[in-house]
Motif scaffolding. Structure first.
Motif, PDB file in Angstrom:
ATOM      1  N   TYR A  15      -8.498  60.284 -44.983  1.00 40.55           N
ATOM      2  CA  TYR A  15      -9.525  61.231 -43.875  1.00 40.55           C
ATOM      3  C   TYR A  15     -10.501  59.902 -42.835  1.00 40.55           C
ATOM      4  CZ  TYR A  15     -12.106  64.770 -41.776  1.00 40.55           C
ATOM      5  OH  TYR A  15     -13.214  65.079 -40.430  1.00 40.55           O
ATOM      6  N   ALA A  16     -10.627  59.332 -43.853  1.00 34.93           N
ATOM      7  CA  ALA A  16     -11.906  58.202 -43.376  1.00 34.93           C
ATOM      8  C   ALA A  16     -10.852  56.807 -42.168  1.00 34.93           C
ATOM      9  CB  ALA A  16     -12.772  57.191 -44.596  1.00 34.93           C
ATOM     10  N   LYS A  17      -9.863  56.688 -42.640  1.00 36.46           N
ATOM     11  CA  LYS A  17      -9.061  56.055 -41.841  1.00 36.46           C
ATOM     12  C   LYS A  17      -8.497  56.602 -40.013  1.00 36.46           C
ATOM     13  CE  LYS A  17      -9.045  52.050 -44.133  1.00 36.46           C
ATOM     14  NZ  LYS A  17      -9.222  51.240 -43.230  1.00 36.46           N
ATOM     15  N   GLY A  18      -8.992  57.871 -40.809  1.00 34.64           N
ATOM     16  CA  GLY A  18      -8.197  58.752 -39.912  1.00 34.64           C
ATOM     17  C   GLY A  18      -6.367  58.937 -39.755  1.00 34.64           C
ATOM     18  N   TRP A  19      -6.210  58.606 -40.748  1.00 34.70           N
ATOM     19  CA  TRP A  19      -4.445  59.085 -41.138  1.00 34.70           C
ATOM     20  C   TRP A  19      -4.331  60.412 -40.925  1.00 34.70           C
ATOM     21  CZ3 TRP A  19      -3.927  55.517 -46.081  1.00 34.70           C
ATOM     22  CH2 TRP A  19      -4.408  54.475 -45.428  1.00 34.70           C
ATOM     23  N   THR A  20      -5.012  60.719 -41.150  1.00 38.47           N
ATOM     24  CA  THR A  20      -4.771  63.059 -40.657  1.00 38.47           C
ATOM     25  C   THR A  20      -4.644  63.269 -39.852  1.00 38.47           C
ATOM     26  OG1 THR A  20      -6.645  63.576 -40.951  1.00 38.47           O
ATOM     27  CG2 THR A  20      -5.472  63.284 -43.052  1.00 38.47           C
ATOM     28  N   GLN A  21      -5.343  62.722 -38.843  1.00 40.00           N
ATOM     29  CA  GLN A  21      -5.155  62.899 -36.998  1.00 40.00           C
ATOM     30  C   GLN A  21      -4.198  62.234 -36.706  1.00 40.00           C
ATOM     31  OE1 GLN A  21      -7.177  65.021 -35.907  1.00 40.00           O
ATOM     32  NE2 GLN A  21      -6.271  64.396 -33.299  1.00 40.00           N
ATOM     33  N   ALA A  22      -4.074  60.898 -37.033  1.00 38.10           N
ATOM     34  CA  ALA A  22      -2.612  60.519 -36.411  1.00 38.10           C
ATOM     35  C   ALA A  22      -1.438  61.054 -36.062  1.00 38.10           C
ATOM     36  CB  ALA A  22      -2.624  59.232 -37.132  1.00 38.10           C
ATOM     37  N   CYS A  23      -1.692  61.617 -38.428  1.00 39.61           N
ATOM     38  CA  CYS A  23      -0.304  62.640 -38.406  1.00 39.61           C
ATOM     39  C   CYS A  23       0.323  63.437 -37.103  1.00 39.61           C
ATOM     40  CB  CYS A  23      -0.146  62.527 -40.035  1.00 39.61           C
ATOM     41  SG  CYS A  23       0.069  61.136 -41.353  1.00 39.61           S
ATOM     42  N   GLU A  29      -0.951  64.228 -34.102  1.00 40.20           N
ATOM     43  CA  GLU A  29      -0.669  63.299 -33.491  1.00 40.20           C
ATOM     44  C   GLU A  29       0.778  63.095 -32.949  1.00 40.20           C
ATOM     45  OE1 GLU A  29      -3.896  61.007 -31.985  1.00 40.20           O
ATOM     46  OE2 GLU A  29      -4.806  62.935 -31.954  1.00 40.20           O
ATOM     47  N   GLY A  30       1.546  62.680 -34.409  1.00 38.77           N
ATOM     48  CA  GLY A  30       3.193  62.764 -34.092  1.00 38.77           C
ATOM     49  C   GLY A  30       2.865  60.436 -34.050  1.00 38.77           C
ATOM     50  N   LYS A  31       1.938  60.087 -34.145  1.00 33.68           N
ATOM     51  CA  LYS A  31       1.823  59.361 -34.405  1.00 33.68           C
ATOM     52  C   LYS A  31       1.897  58.296 -35.762  1.00 33.68           C
ATOM     53  CE  LYS A  31      -1.850  58.488 -31.431  1.00 33.68           C
ATOM     54  NZ  LYS A  31      -3.437  58.027 -31.022  1.00 33.68           N
ATOM     55  N   ASP A  32       2.918  57.526 -36.222  1.00 33.45           N
ATOM     56  CA  ASP A  32       3.228  56.276 -36.978  1.00 33.45           C
ATOM     57  C   ASP A  32       1.931  55.883 -37.868  1.00 33.45           C
ATOM     58  OD1 ASP A  32       4.030  55.218 -39.043  1.00 33.45           O
ATOM     59  OD2 ASP A  32       5.299  53.590 -37.770  1.00 33.45           O
ATOM     60  N   PRO A  33       1.137  56.364 -39.273  1.00 38.94           N
ATOM     61  CA  PRO A  33       0.094  56.376 -39.784  1.00 38.94           C
ATOM     62  C   PRO A  33       0.305  54.922 -40.132  1.00 38.94           C
ATOM     63  CG  PRO A  33       1.978  57.727 -41.496  1.00 38.94           C
ATOM     64  CD  PRO A  33       2.581  57.440 -39.448  1.00 38.94           C
ATOM     65  N   ASN A  34       1.610  53.936 -40.660  1.00 34.58           N
ATOM     66  CA  ASN A  34       1.538  52.469 -40.851  1.00 34.58           C
ATOM     67  C   ASN A  34       1.086  51.854 -39.354  1.00 34.58           C
ATOM     68  OD1 ASN A  34       2.556  53.534 -43.311  1.00 34.58           O
ATOM     69  ND2 ASN A  34       4.206  53.872 -42.569  1.00 34.58           N
ATOM     70  N   LYS A  35       1.322  52.600 -38.894  1.00 34.38           N
ATOM     71  CA  LYS A  35       0.350  50.886 -37.525  1.00 34.38           C
ATOM     72  C   LYS A  35      -0.809  51.728 -37.832  1.00 34.38           C
ATOM     73  CE  LYS A  35       4.909  51.300 -34.944  1.00 34.38           C
ATOM     74  NZ  LYS A  35       5.000  51.608 -33.416  1.00 34.38           N
ATOM     75  N   LYS A  36      -1.804  50.607 -37.290  1.00 33.88           N
ATOM     76  CA  LYS A  36      -3.027  50.486 -37.298  1.00 33.88           C
ATOM     77  C   LYS A  36      -3.838  51.065 -35.884  1.00 33.88           C
ATOM     78  CE  LYS A  36      -6.768  47.200 -36.403  1.00 33.88           C
ATOM     79  NZ  LYS A  36      -7.202  45.655 -36.399  1.00 33.88           N
ATOM     80  N   ILE A  37      -4.274  51.840 -36.308  1.00 30.31           N
ATOM     81  CA  ILE A  37      -4.791  52.923 -35.682  1.00 30.31           C
ATOM     82  C   ILE A  37      -6.615  52.129 -34.990  1.00 30.31           C
ATOM     83  CG2 ILE A  37      -6.009  54.807 -34.620  1.00 30.31           C
ATOM     84  CD1 ILE A  37      -4.321  56.190 -38.480  1.00 30.31           C
TER      85      ILE A  37
END
Length: 87
Positions: free
Chosen positions: A67-75, A77-85
């Protein structure tokens, strides 16, 4: 002092039972994953760690980190969570 392998034999018994009951896994990756999990569980048991409590704490910490890294929001939005946000 006589050699004794009872401790080792008792610790690998769950692996032997799993192998017998599962008739091997479908892939090598599956077997590696099972072996890793069983090894971690046995190591925790031998060191007196409550595995269920540790897994709950670890899962909670992993969710907070994601959550702190913003991975949940990226997911979402359909973005790849492995790429740098970028923020």
């Amino acid at each position: 002092m006589p050699l004794e392998t009872n401790t080792v034999e008792r610790s690998i018994r769950p692996v032997a039972m799993l192998r017998k009951n599962q008739n091997f896994m479908q892939t090598l990756d599956g077997m590696n994953a099972v072996a890793t999990c069983l090894s971690a569980a046995e190591t925790a048991r031998l060191n007196g760690i409550d595995l269920e409590e540790w897994l709950n704490d670890y899962s909670a910490a992993a969710c907070k980190h994601a959550y702190a890294k913003g991975w949940t929001q990226a997911c979402r939005e359909g973005k790849d969570p492995n790429k740098k946000i970028q923020k």
